[in-house]
Design a protein around this motif. Structure first.
Motif, PDB file in Angstrom:
ATOM      1  N   ASP A  63       0.808  -1.223   0.000  1.00 45.19           N
ATOM      2  CA  ASP A  63       0.000   0.000   0.000  1.00 45.19           C
ATOM      3  C   ASP A  63       0.838   1.269   0.000  1.00 45.19           C
ATOM      4  O   ASP A  63       0.309   2.358   0.203  1.00 45.19           O
ATOM      5  N   ASP A  64       2.146   1.138  -0.232  1.00 50.34           N
ATOM      6  CA  ASP A  64       3.048   2.288  -0.137  1.00 50.34           C
ATOM      7  C   ASP A  64       3.394   2.840  -1.513  1.00 50.34           C
ATOM      8  O   ASP A  64       3.913   2.124  -2.377  1.00 50.34           O
ATOM      9  N   ASP A  65       3.103   4.129  -1.714  1.00 55.34           N
ATOM     10  CA  ASP A  65       3.466   4.831  -2.943  1.00 55.34           C
ATOM     11  C   ASP A  65       4.979   4.971  -2.962  1.00 55.34           C
ATOM     12  O   ASP A  65       5.568   5.602  -2.080  1.00 55.34           O
ATOM     13  N   VAL A  66       5.641   4.400  -3.977  1.00 58.06           N
ATOM     14  CA  VAL A  66       7.108   4.396  -4.003  1.00 58.06           C
ATOM     15  C   VAL A  66       7.704   5.789  -4.137  1.00 58.06           C
ATOM     16  O   VAL A  66       8.872   5.992  -3.826  1.00 58.06           O
ATOM     17  N   ARG A  67       6.921   6.748  -4.571  1.00 55.59           N
ATOM     18  CA  ARG A  67       7.437   8.131  -4.660  1.00 55.59           C
ATOM     19  C   ARG A  67       7.733   8.690  -3.273  1.00 55.59           C
ATOM     20  O   ARG A  67       8.509   9.621  -3.135  1.00 55.59           O
ATOM     21  N   PHE A  68       7.104   8.116  -2.251  1.00 56.28           N
ATOM     22  CA  PHE A  68       7.307   8.590  -0.883  1.00 56.28           C
ATOM     23  C   PHE A  68       8.136   7.621  -0.063  1.00 56.28           C
ATOM     24  O   PHE A  68       8.267   7.780   1.144  1.00 56.28           O
ATOM     25  N   THR A  69       8.669   6.590  -0.716  1.00 62.99           N
ATOM     26  CA  THR A  69       9.576   5.677  -0.032  1.00 62.99           C
ATOM     27  C   THR A  69      10.938   5.796  -0.703  1.00 62.99           C
ATOM     28  O   THR A  69      11.533   6.854  -0.685  1.00 62.99           O
ATOM     29  N   GLU A  70      11.395   4.742  -1.336  1.00 58.01           N
ATOM     30  CA  GLU A  70      12.733   4.757  -1.938  1.00 58.01           C
ATOM     31  C   GLU A  70      12.714   4.686  -3.462  1.00 58.01           C
ATOM     32  O   GLU A  70      13.712   4.313  -4.076  1.00 58.01           O
ATOM     33  N   GLY A  71      11.583   5.015  -4.067  1.00 57.14           N
ATOM     34  CA  GLY A  71      11.516   4.998  -5.528  1.00 57.14           C
ATOM     35  C   GLY A  71      11.815   3.611  -6.078  1.00 57.14           C
ATOM     36  O   GLY A  71      11.323   2.611  -5.567  1.00 57.14           O
ATOM     37  N   LEU A  72      12.651   3.553  -7.095  1.00 52.59           N
ATOM     38  CA  LEU A  72      12.989   2.280  -7.716  1.00 52.59           C
ATOM     39  C   LEU A  72      13.785   1.372  -6.789  1.00 52.59           C
ATOM     40  O   LEU A  72      13.851   0.164  -7.018  1.00 52.59           O
ATOM     41  N   ALA A  73      14.385   1.930  -5.742  1.00 51.65           N
ATOM     42  CA  ALA A  73      15.143   1.126  -4.774  1.00 51.65           C
ATOM     43  C   ALA A  73      14.248   0.546  -3.681  1.00 51.65           C
ATOM     44  O   ALA A  73      14.735  -0.156  -2.787  1.00 51.65           O
ATOM     45  N   THR A  74      12.949   0.793  -3.757  1.00 55.72           N
ATOM     46  CA  THR A  74      12.010   0.257  -2.765  1.00 55.72           C
ATOM     47  C   THR A  74      12.114  -1.261  -2.732  1.00 55.72           C
ATOM     48  O   THR A  74      12.080  -1.920  -3.774  1.00 55.72           O
ATOM     49  N   LYS A  75      12.239  -1.801  -1.543  1.00 57.19           N
ATOM     50  CA  LYS A  75      12.326  -3.253  -1.360  1.00 57.19           C
ATOM     51  C   LYS A  75      11.002  -3.914  -1.737  1.00 57.19           C
ATOM     52  O   LYS A  75       9.928  -3.377  -1.480  1.00 57.19           O
TER      53      LYS A  75
END
Length: 92
Positions: A63-75
């Motif tokens: 449920d996490d928008d990757v723009r607000f986490t680590e982008g393409l590096a999101t686990k």
């Protein structure tokens, strides 16, 4: 890590009409690369010429928008659900 990727209607021509496909990778970038290996051309619709997420494509890991986490590096943990959602513009 095996994940499930939900494919929006507009991109289903790349997946033979499937609304969900599986892909492998420990990060979103790896998942998108695997997705493109198995469904050639789909990454070009999600990533721009510089390899970054297109401005009008939203991607969620669980449920996490990757723009607000680590982008393409999101686990992307094993069993994660990834949603690719084209932004909808409009107005009156």
């Amino acid at each position: 890590m095996s994940v499930t990727v939900r494919i929006p209607t507009i991109l289903r021509t790349y997946t033979g009409g499937s609304s969900e496909v599986t892909a492998e990778g420990a990060t979103l970038q790896e998942v998108l690369a695997d997705l493109d290996r198995n469904h050639q051309g789909i990454a070009g619709r999600v990533l721009d010429d510089e390899g970054k997420l297109r401005r009008f494509v939203n991607v969620y890991v669980n449920d996490d928008d990757v723009r607000f986490t680590e982008g393409l590096a999101t686990k992307t943990p094993d069993g994660a659900g990834i949603s690719i959602i084209p932004a909808v513009a409009g107005g009156a």
